[in-house]
Design a protein around this motif. Structure first.
Motif, PDB file in Angstrom:
ATOM      1  N   PHE A 264       0.868  -1.170   0.000  1.00 22.15           N
ATOM      2  CA  PHE A 264       0.000   0.000   0.000  1.00 22.15           C
ATOM      3  C   PHE A 264       0.903   1.217   0.000  1.00 22.15           C
ATOM      4  CE2 PHE A 264      -2.675   3.319   1.822  1.00 22.15           C
ATOM      5  CZ  PHE A 264      -3.867   3.117   1.140  1.00 22.15           C
ATOM      6  N   GLU A 265       0.588   2.178  -0.866  1.00 21.78           N
ATOM      7  CA  GLU A 265       1.417   3.368  -1.009  1.00 21.78           C
ATOM      8  C   GLU A 265       0.565   4.617  -0.862  1.00 21.78           C
ATOM      9  OE1 GLU A 265       3.863   2.807  -4.738  1.00 21.78           O
ATOM     10  OE2 GLU A 265       2.649   0.982  -4.690  1.00 21.78           O
ATOM     11  N   GLU A 266       1.155   5.635  -0.255  1.00 24.87           N
ATOM     12  CA  GLU A 266       0.526   6.953  -0.176  1.00 24.87           C
ATOM     13  C   GLU A 266       1.438   7.977  -0.820  1.00 24.87           C
ATOM     14  OE1 GLU A 266      -2.032   6.654   3.961  1.00 24.87           O
ATOM     15  OE2 GLU A 266      -0.152   7.783   3.968  1.00 24.87           O
ATOM     16  N   LEU A 267       0.899   8.749  -1.753  1.00 25.87           N
ATOM     17  CA  LEU A 267       1.627   9.859  -2.354  1.00 25.87           C
ATOM     18  C   LEU A 267       1.234  11.102  -1.576  1.00 25.87           C
ATOM     19  CD1 LEU A 267       2.297  10.564  -6.028  1.00 25.87           C
ATOM     20  CD2 LEU A 267       1.358  12.380  -4.621  1.00 25.87           C
ATOM     21  N   ARG A 268       2.226  11.718  -0.959  1.00 24.70           N
ATOM     22  CA  ARG A 268       1.987  12.882  -0.104  1.00 24.70           C
ATOM     23  C   ARG A 268       2.801  14.080  -0.581  1.00 24.70           C
ATOM     24  NH1 ARG A 268      -0.722  12.385   4.532  1.00 24.70           N
ATOM     25  NH2 ARG A 268      -1.406  10.288   5.065  1.00 24.70           N
TER      26      ARG A 268
ATOM     27  N   LEU B 264      -2.230  14.144   1.911  1.00 27.11           N
ATOM     28  CA  LEU B 264      -2.367  12.967   1.061  1.00 27.11           C
ATOM     29  C   LEU B 264      -2.995  13.344  -0.268  1.00 27.11           C
ATOM     30  CD1 LEU B 264      -2.218   9.849   0.767  1.00 27.11           C
ATOM     31  CD2 LEU B 264      -4.461   9.765   1.900  1.00 27.11           C
ATOM     32  N   SER B 265      -2.347  12.977  -1.354  1.00 26.20           N
ATOM     33  CA  SER B 265      -2.863  13.234  -2.692  1.00 26.20           C
ATOM     34  C   SER B 265      -3.488  11.992  -3.318  1.00 26.20           C
ATOM     35  CB  SER B 265      -1.743  13.741  -3.613  1.00 26.20           C
ATOM     36  OG  SER B 265      -2.207  13.850  -4.939  1.00 26.20           O
ATOM     37  N   ALA B 266      -2.863  10.840  -3.128  1.00 25.73           N
ATOM     38  CA  ALA B 266      -3.355   9.616  -3.766  1.00 25.73           C
ATOM     39  C   ALA B 266      -2.831   8.406  -3.002  1.00 25.73           C
ATOM     40  CB  ALA B 266      -2.906   9.554  -5.221  1.00 25.73           C
ATOM     41  N   SER B 267      -3.498   7.278  -3.216  1.00 28.44           N
ATOM     42  CA  SER B 267      -3.004   6.020  -2.656  1.00 28.44           C
ATOM     43  C   SER B 267      -3.079   4.946  -3.735  1.00 28.44           C
ATOM     44  CB  SER B 267      -3.804   5.599  -1.418  1.00 28.44           C
ATOM     45  OG  SER B 267      -5.116   5.236  -1.771  1.00 28.44           O
ATOM     46  N   SER B 268      -2.278   3.919  -3.544  1.00 27.00           N
ATOM     47  CA  SER B 268      -2.241   2.806  -4.485  1.00 27.00           C
ATOM     48  C   SER B 268      -2.051   1.519  -3.700  1.00 27.00           C
ATOM     49  CB  SER B 268      -1.102   2.989  -5.484  1.00 27.00           C
ATOM     50  OG  SER B 268      -1.073   1.946  -6.432  1.00 27.00           O
TER      51      SER B 268
END
Length: 168
Positions: free
Chosen positions: A102-106, A113-117
């Protein structure tokens, strides 16, 4: 508070290098095009794979690699040109052939938080081009990271699916 020798460091997710949004990634809406979120997530995973010992050298010398089997991206807040970003990666689970991440783009300086994958990656024997178990030394390294990451709180958004909101 400074860390003392008697205090163990707090476990945390893997942190990628800080990345910059490239001008050609901005779409006609004036924000980061959806495809380039995946580029940045992939770059962060490549950095994390180096920590696990499964990067380009592993592929060259041991003929193993990973393929993404499934990916679920959530776009939560716009990112724009000149925004510095950093990706946090959790290794949620692993077995002898799979890695669930699980990834969070911050935003790298403001922290939002902008997006997660959320992803499922498969270990591949590149000679046979088939799913295969990780070598035992790599499995041990992965298990150690997975154990450390299991002590972390699970980030919001794991296990989400795409669906219309239910009507009451």
């Amino acid at each position: 508070m400074p860390e003392s020798a008697a205090t163990a460091p707090t476990p945390e997710p893997f942190r990628s290098s800080i990345m910059q949004i490239e001008p050609q990634w901005i779409d006609y809406n004036g924000h980061l095009n959806m495809a380039y979120y995946n580029v940045m997530f992939d770059r962060a995973i490549d950095e994390f794979w180096l920590e696990l010992g499964i990067g380009p050298t592993y592929k060259k010398e041991r003929h193993g690699s990973t393929f993404t089997a499934e990916c679920h991206v959530r776009y939560l807040r716009e990112i724009h040109l000149c925004d510095p970003v950093q990706i946090l990666v959790w290794l949620l689970e692993a077995d002898d052939k799979r890695l669930h991440t699980f990834e969070e783009l911050r935003h790298a300086t403001e922290g939002w938080l902008s997006a997660s994958s959320e992803n499922m990656s498969l270990h591949m024997d590149m000679n046979a081009r088939r799913v295969a178990p990780f070598p035992s030394d790599i499995q041990q390294r992965i298990a150690g990271v997975a154990k450390t990451h299991s002590a972390l709180g699970r980030p919001e958004g794991i296990g989400r699916s795409v669906a219309m909101p239910s009507k009451r």
